[in-house]
Structures are given as structure tokens and as C-alpha cells.
Design an enzyme around this catalytic site. Structure first.
Site, PDB file in Angstrom:
ATOM      1  N   ASP A   1      -2.799  27.033  24.042  1.00 46.58           N
ATOM      2  CA  ASP A   1      -3.619  27.357  25.205  1.00 46.58           C
ATOM      3  C   ASP A   1      -2.807  27.328  26.504  1.00 46.58           C
ATOM      4  O   ASP A   1      -3.160  26.643  27.446  1.00 46.58           O
ATOM      5  CB  ASP A   1      -4.767  26.333  25.239  1.00 46.58           C
ATOM      6  CG  ASP A   1      -5.749  26.580  26.369  1.00 46.58           C
ATOM      7  OD1 ASP A   1      -5.997  27.749  26.688  1.00 46.58           O
ATOM      8  OD2 ASP A   1      -6.255  25.580  26.929  1.00 46.58           O
TER       9      ASP A   1
ATOM     10  N   GLU B   1      -1.802  18.740  17.842  1.00 46.51           N
ATOM     11  CA  GLU B   1      -2.917  19.347  17.113  1.00 46.51           C
ATOM     12  C   GLU B   1      -2.497  20.318  16.022  1.00 46.51           C
ATOM     13  O   GLU B   1      -2.979  21.456  15.985  1.00 46.51           O
ATOM     14  CB  GLU B   1      -3.873  20.037  18.101  1.00 46.51           C
ATOM     15  CG  GLU B   1      -4.515  19.091  19.080  1.00 46.51           C
ATOM     16  CD  GLU B   1      -5.607  19.762  19.918  1.00 46.51           C
ATOM     17  OE1 GLU B   1      -5.764  20.989  19.827  1.00 46.51           O
ATOM     18  OE2 GLU B   1      -6.308  19.041  20.652  1.00 46.51           O
TER      19      GLU B   1
ATOM     20  N   TYR C   1     -12.963  16.517  22.750  1.00 50.49           N
ATOM     21  CA  TYR C   1     -13.689  17.261  23.785  1.00 50.49           C
ATOM     22  C   TYR C   1     -15.184  17.218  23.519  1.00 50.49           C
ATOM     23  O   TYR C   1     -15.859  18.239  23.492  1.00 50.49           O
ATOM     24  CB  TYR C   1     -13.150  18.700  23.859  1.00 50.49           C
ATOM     25  CG  TYR C   1     -11.765  18.734  24.482  1.00 50.49           C
ATOM     26  CD1 TYR C   1     -11.606  18.753  25.871  1.00 50.49           C
ATOM     27  CD2 TYR C   1     -10.622  18.682  23.701  1.00 50.49           C
ATOM     28  CE1 TYR C   1     -10.351  18.746  26.453  1.00 50.49           C
ATOM     29  CE2 TYR C   1      -9.354  18.667  24.274  1.00 50.49           C
ATOM     30  CZ  TYR C   1      -9.224  18.697  25.645  1.00 50.49           C
ATOM     31  OH  TYR C   1      -7.984  18.685  26.235  1.00 50.49           O
TER      32      TYR C   1
ATOM     33  N   GLU D   1      -5.933  13.260  25.099  1.00 48.05           N
ATOM     34  CA  GLU D   1      -6.539  14.328  25.904  1.00 48.05           C
ATOM     35  C   GLU D   1      -8.040  14.125  25.925  1.00 48.05           C
ATOM     36  O   GLU D   1      -8.619  13.760  24.902  1.00 48.05           O
ATOM     37  CB  GLU D   1      -6.312  15.721  25.285  1.00 48.05           C
ATOM     38  CG  GLU D   1      -4.956  16.325  25.485  1.00 48.05           C
ATOM     39  CD  GLU D   1      -4.845  17.728  24.875  1.00 48.05           C
ATOM     40  OE1 GLU D   1      -5.856  18.458  24.831  1.00 48.05           O
ATOM     41  OE2 GLU D   1      -3.731  18.084  24.455  1.00 48.05           O
TER      42      GLU D   1
HETATM   43  C1  BDP Z   1      -6.497  20.906  23.406  1.00 45.73           C
HETATM   44  C2  BDP Z   1      -5.058  21.375  23.503  1.00 45.73           C
HETATM   45  C3  BDP Z   1      -4.676  21.810  24.917  1.00 45.73           C
HETATM   46  C4  BDP Z   1      -5.756  22.693  25.481  1.00 45.73           C
HETATM   47  C5  BDP Z   1      -7.045  21.893  25.552  1.00 45.73           C
HETATM   48  C6  BDP Z   1      -8.189  22.719  26.132  1.00 45.73           C
HETATM   49  O1  BDP Z   1      -4.184  20.368  23.055  1.00 45.73           O
HETATM   50  O2  BDP Z   1      -3.433  22.461  24.889  1.00 45.73           O
HETATM   51  O3  BDP Z   1      -5.438  23.221  26.737  1.00 45.73           O
HETATM   52  O4  BDP Z   1      -7.414  21.546  24.243  1.00 45.73           O
HETATM   53  O5  BDP Z   1      -8.862  23.394  25.364  1.00 45.73           O
HETATM   54  O6  BDP Z   1      -6.975  21.182  22.158  1.00 45.73           O
HETATM   55  O7  BDP Z   1      -8.396  22.690  27.345  1.00 45.73           O
END
Ligand code: BDP
Length: 647
Positions: free
Chosen positions: A215, A459, A512, A548
Site C-alpha cells: 500500500d 504481513e 484495523y 499498526e
Molecule cells: C496494513 C499495511 C500498511 C497499510 C495499512 C493500511 O501494513 O502498509 O498502509 O494496512 O491499510 O495492512 O492503511
């Protein structure tokens, strides 16, 4: 007791063999000036030409390296390009108004002439080395039309000795040509695929696209400084240090390798920050003892963070005819890193990561090295109360690591193993390249006190059967390269980490919740996040870092009650994660890294509104509301977790 335990470990350390074994020939010391070394930067404007021919091969067919790109004899009837000026370092993508160049896939060519100091040519005892800080992705380098090196991989330096070449025609200016190809395949890191669209009713002949499973925009070009530097013919090629301490005594185990042949004398002198003599030694390996040691501490963990000593390595080598003298000074910090089932210890004190994930990314320059941006980012991080960051998703410029050393910012150093999702990218060719990348990364970064852990991937599709062998091999290899640092790869909440999980020292997990899943439902975060932490801990009994988490926010977009993409939603999502972090913090939860420090560019797609907007700063480094929320939290965390705990 814990103390006794560490004393035994230290004794074992002293008796053990040197931990760092490097399989690559030759070192990759950062070029530094000294009384016996000179550096000449080749940054500025280079000639540039993209090879827009249908097979992207015209540059090779017509041997563009044989003459200047600017010379009128070069054909100018290809689709993309005629010669233009291109800044180095910079990504070429956002420099012009031409979308074909922004989205270009294939070879681009750079060249420039350099005036080489006469002494470098006349003095046969001087080596002249050409070094490229990094170029994305595959590079071939020629000097005066002769190939001097090639390199695969976008984020690590490469070099070539060019002394004899430039001595051949001493009166001519020296022309450096660098061809760079950004094409990603199943075996590159990161991987990608080229897809030809063969439906002639929908696409013109030869139409192809580059697919990638990551991404961020695949910026390309010469991204870091290019320079010439000299060493004497017999020279210090590599230095490795490992540090430890016992009570008030610091211990530096060093190894120096010399290239160029003759028997030699090495003198090692250690100086403190003020330049005062601390210790000395002779020979190519040994241990320096530092009385009343000042340890290297992270920012906000000590009143004097980032303390660096300087190790001066002085070489004298004698042959029948001449004497060679070389000197290289390595900054170093004395610290230890250990991981238990529940804690991450720096100098035997629990360390809690409160930090960010970054990208090397900015307007216009793309991923190009840029001092104003780097210094601004450090000032923002210190304002935020950040004590650590992850070099997501590739190795960053060495100058950035040096700043981390000086400021006490702790690093998780990640290799470009991002987007490994296709089962064919777990094959032997991919694995052997991945191992070489780890060799190059460890060779480059092994002496940085700021680097406390290696991350071999982000990932990956770790649930696929071949992932087990792949990650076992990769992690064991990395541990053999460097026995002083833990190793991890970063996984996703939804993944089953099973295959590689048993091999990591620290579980780094991205999630997320209430963003990609259960969209808009912040109320599910407490339950899902804590269940998920409990499961991971039960399964692996390793400390956990939230590597993250985050939400996109379009700056200036507001809604209350919060809705996705507003600044309020980003804030509320962070807050709901923080509540769970605080519950687990005294158990096995050892850190939180927000995704992302700043907005950054991505490929175009329906999920991205001119790039990823999960930054707490905009791409121009202005704060969103979340920056203030995080700042408050990080300074509070620094007070609660960062103080020096009594023994
Ligand atoms: C994670 C990835 C990261 C993406 C982020 C996203 O590690 O590189 O930018 O999600 O979706 O899965 O913002």
C-alpha cells in the site's frame, strides 16, 4: 534474582565467540571523511532519459552508456523521453507534468560527468570508490562506458571501486551512467507481477500493468546520495561492535577487517562525547573496557539520551615500497537488548514502545533523501513524545539511523519484505534473495545502537504452507547474522501466525478493527482487541507490540458523533485502542506504533483518496486532531513507563 541472571549472561557473553558472522564479502561502512579519506558528493542535476521503447530495451540495444545521454546522436523518437534534467537524489515520478513518467515501468537512465581531483588519479596508493546510497529497484552502473557493478534491491547501498578505470584516460572527465529499473516480479522484494492485457478490443497492443500487494506508491529512481570517496590502498573495510556492561563498566567487543593485503598495525581509541580519551586497544579484535560507562538510553527514558562514544580505528600498513595510513571513526552507543516472555529490556529496564510507523515519502521528491524533511520529522516526533519507530516497509537512509542514534529514538529495522502474498513468492529464488537482503541490511545497520530489533517482513501470507520453512529459515539466518538482537516479522490480526509464529522473539501485530472490518463500529474494539491479545499471548507466550493500528482521516473533515474519514473518528478509534493497551500494559503488552506518522502516496484505487490518509500529520506535516491526542498520551506514557526504574 534477575540481577544475578544478567551477571551470568554477561559472563557468558564475554566468554562466547563473536556473535556477528557476515557472509558477504567486504564491508559497507558509511563513507566518512577523515585525515586519510575524502568524500565528494555527486548530488544535483543529472541527465535523465526514460526508455519508452515497447520492449524497454532500446537503451541496451543502442548502448546508451557508451556516450552522454545528452548527445544528439541518441535517437529521440521513442515514446516517453528525450533527455531531461533530473535531480539526484529524488524519485523521478512526481518531478515532471508527464503522467507517463509518473507511472513509468522499465529502465530509466541517468548520467553525469565528474571532475575527479588530479591527486586521486595520480596517487596510485589511493582507492576511489563510487557509492550509491540506494536506487529503486535494479541498477546497473557504468563508468566511461564500462560496467562497474549491478545491484538488486531498492533501499540499500552499493558501491564499486573505480580507481583503475579512471586512471586509464586521466585527461577525460569521468562519466557515470546509472540505469535503474523499477519492475517488480514474484522474486523481487517487495514482490509484484507484470500483467499483459491481451484483449485488443479494450487495450492497445503491448499494454501492461504492474500489480503489487502493498500500500505505497512504487517510487523509483536514485533515492539517496551518490558519491565518490577515497581510502588508501590498504584500508579499514569493516568494523563490527557488540556492547555490554557489568555494573559501571561498559564493554565493547570489536572486530576490524582490513583489506588490501599487507601486514598492518591497528590502533583503536575510544573517546567520549567531549572527545576525551576513554580506552584503547591494538589489533583486529578485542574488548574495550569503559570505566564509569555512560549507557545509550532511549529518548524520554533518561535525562541524557542517545549518548555516543567514538571509536577511532587507525591503521598503518607497510610494504617494501610504501606506507599506508587510514583512519575511520565509528560512533557507537553502549547498551543491551533482551527479551523475556513479557518484556522488552533495554539496559535491563523494561522499555515500552510509544511511537510511529513512517514512510520515506513527501511531495515532489517522493522517496528521495531530503534533509529538511528528515529534520522536520525528528522535530515532530520529539514534539509528539515518540521514543521509537518502525522503518515500515523497507530500510531507511543511514543518515536517519544516525539521527536515531544521536537522539535516542529506538528502531525496529524492517527489510523490504512487504506484500509477500502470492504462493510463488515463497519459492527458493525469493528466499535466497530475501536472505541476501538480510545480509546486506545487517551488514549496513549492525552497529547502530538505535536498532533494537530486525523485522524480516510485513504481513506476509503466513498461513500458506510454505511460509513455515520460509520464515524458519529467514529468522534463523538473521539470528545467526546477529545474535545480539531479537527478530520478528509483522503479522495481521486476521492471519493465523501459526507458520512463522513459533520463530519470532516478539509478536508484532497489525489490526484495523472498526476500519476494514465492522466499519464504523467503534463499540466492538474493546472486546475484539482484548480477545485477540489474550489469544496471541496464550498461543506464543511472547511480548506483544501493536505494530499498526489507525484510521484514515481527511484533514478538515468533521462529524460528531464521529463517522469514518473524519478527524473525530480517527481520534475516537485511537482512543478505543488506547483503553485496551492500558489494560494489558502491565502484563505482556510492550508497545504501540500508530499507522501512520504522516499521510503518504499510494497507487490509485477506490480505497485511497490521493494516497493513504491514516497519517496523524498530513503529507505536508501539519497536525490533524489525532496528533494532539497522541502527544498527550505519549508524554503521559513517558512519565509512567520511561523513568529509570531502580534496580
Ligand atoms: C496494513 C499495511 C500498511 C497499510 C495499512 C493500511 O501494513 O502498509 O498502509 O494496512 O491499510 O495492512 O492503511
Amino acid at each position: 534474582s534477575l540481577r544475578g541472571h544478567f551477571a551470568v549472561l554477561r559472563l557468558l557473553w564475554l566468554l562466547s565467540v563473536f556473535g556477528t558472522v557476515l557472509p558477504l564479502d567486504g564491508g559497507m561502512l558509511f563513507p566518512r571523511e577523515s585525515s586519510f579519506r575524502e568524500v565528494k558528493e555527486l548530488n544535483g542535476l543529472w541527465d535523465f532519459r526514460a526508455d519508452g521503447s515497447p520492449n524497454r530495451n532500446e537503451g541496451f540495444e543502442k548502448a546508451w552508456h557508451k556516450r552522454q545521454l545528452a548527445e544528439p546522436t541518441v535517437d529521440r523518437d521513442t515514446t516517453v523521453a528525450y533527455m531531461i534534467e533530473m535531480p539526484v537524489p529524488a524519485s523521478y515520478n512526481d518531478i515532471t507534468q508527464d503522467p507517463t513518467l509518473r507511472d513509468f515501468i522499465g529502465w530509466v537512465w541517468y548520467d553525469r560527468e565528474v571532475a575527479v581531483p588530479a591527486r586521486w588519479i595520480s596517487d596510485q596508493g589511493t582507492r576511489v570508490v563510487l557509492r550509491v546510497g540506494s536506487a529503486h529497484y535494479y541498477s546497473i552502473v557504468w563508468v566511461n562506458g564500462e560496467k562497474v557493478t549491478e545491484h538488486e534491491g531498492g533501499h540499500l547501498p552499493f558501491e564499486a571501486e573505480i580507481s583503475s578505470l579512471i586512471r586509464r584516460e586521466p585527461m577525460k572527465p569521468c562519466r557515470i551512467t546509472i540505469a535503474v529499473n523499477n519492475t517488480l516480479t514474484l522474486e523481487t522484494l517487495p514482490p509484484g507481477t507484470i500483467q499483459y492485457m491481451n484483449d485488443s478490443s479494450r487495450y492497445p497492443d503491448g499494454f501492461f500493468v504492474q500489480n503489487m500487494d502493498f500500500d505505497f506508491f512504487n517510487y523509483a529512481g536514485i533515492h539517496r546520495p551518490v558519491l565518490l570517496y577515497t581510502t588508501p590502498k590498504v584500508y579499514v573495510d569493516d568494523i563490527t561492535v557488540e556492547t555490554n556492561f557489568m555494573d559501571n563498566t561498559g564493554l565493547i567487543r570489536y572486530k576490524v577487517s582490513v583489506q588490501g593485503g599487507f601486514s598492518n598495525t591497528l590502533n583503536i581509541t575510544l573517546m567520549d562525547k567531549d572527545g576525551h580519551f576513554v580506552a584503547s586497544s591494538n589489533g583486529s579484535s578485542g574488548v574495550l573496557r569503559v570505566v564509569d560507562v555512560k549507557l545509550w538510553w532511549p529518548y524520554l527514558m533518561h535525562e541524557n539520551p542517545g549518548y555516543l562514544y567514538s571509536m577511532k580505528v587507525h591503521l598503518i600498513a607497510v610494504s617494501e615500497t610504501s606506507t599506508y595510513e587510514d583512519e575511520y571513526t565509528l560512533p557507537l552507543g553502549i547498551r543491551t537488548v533482551n527479551v523475556t516472555n513479557t518484556q522488552f529490556l533495554i539496559n535491563n529496564k523494561p522499555f515500552y514502545f510509544h511511537g510511529v510507523n513512517k514512510h520515506e515519502d513527501a511531495d515532489i521528491r517522493g522517496r528521495g533523501f531530503d534533509w529538511p524533511l528528515i529534520v522536520k520529522d525528528f522535530n515532530l516526533m520529539k514534539w509528539l513524545g515518540v521514543n521509537s519507530f518502525r522503518t515500515s516497509h523497507y530500510p531507511y537512509a543511514e543518515e536517519i539511523l544516525q539521527m536515531c542514534d544521536r537522539h535516542g529514538i529506538v528502531l525496529i529495522d524492517e527489510c523490504p519484505g512487504v506484500g509477500i502474498k502470492d504462493i510463488r513468492s515463497f519459492g527458493n529464488a525469493s528466499l535466497s534473495h530475501h536472505l541476501v537482503v538480510m545480509d546486506e541490511l545487517v551488514r549496513r545497520d549492525k552497529n547502530h545502537p538505535s536498532v533494537v530489533m530486525w523485522s524480516v517482513a510485513n504481513e506476509p501470507a503466513s498461513e500458506m504452507p510454505p511460509a513455515e520453512f520460509y520464515f524458519k529459515t529467514l529468522i534463523e539466518h538473521t539470528k545467526a547474522l546477529d545474535q545480539t538482537r531479537p527478530v520478528t516479522y509483522v503479522t495481521i490480526a486476521e492471519a493465523d501466525m501459526d507458520k512463522g509464529g513459533p520463530y519470532v522473539d516478539v509478536v508484532c501485530v497489525n489490526s484495523y478493527f472498526a476500519w476494514y472490518f465492522d466499519q464504523g463500529r467503534l463499540d466492538i474494539v474493546p472486546l475484539q482487541l482484548s480477545t485477540h491479545f489474550e489469544n496471541w499471548y496464550r498461543k506464543y507466550q511472547r511480548p506483544i507490540i501493536q505494530s499498526e493500528y489507525g484510521a484514515d482521516a481527511v484533514p478538515g473533515l468533521h462529524m460528531d458523533p464521529p463517522m469514518m474519514f473524519t478527524e473525530e473518528y480517527q481520534n475516537a478509534l485511537l482512543q478505543s485502542y488506547h483503553d485496551v493497551f492500558d489494560q494489558k500494559r502491565n502484563q505482556y503488552f510492550i508497545g504501540e506504533l500508530i499507522w501512520n506518522f504522516a499521510d503518504f502516496m499510494t497507487a490509485q484505487g477506490i480505497y485511497r483518496v490521493v494516497g493513504n490518509k491514516k497519517g496523524i500529520f498530513t503529507r505536508q506535516r501539519q497536525p490533524k486532531a489525532a496528533a494532539f491526542l497522541l502527544r498527550k498520551r505519549y508524554w503521559r506514557l513517558a512519565n509512567e513507563t520511561g523513568r529509570l526504574l531502580p534496580d
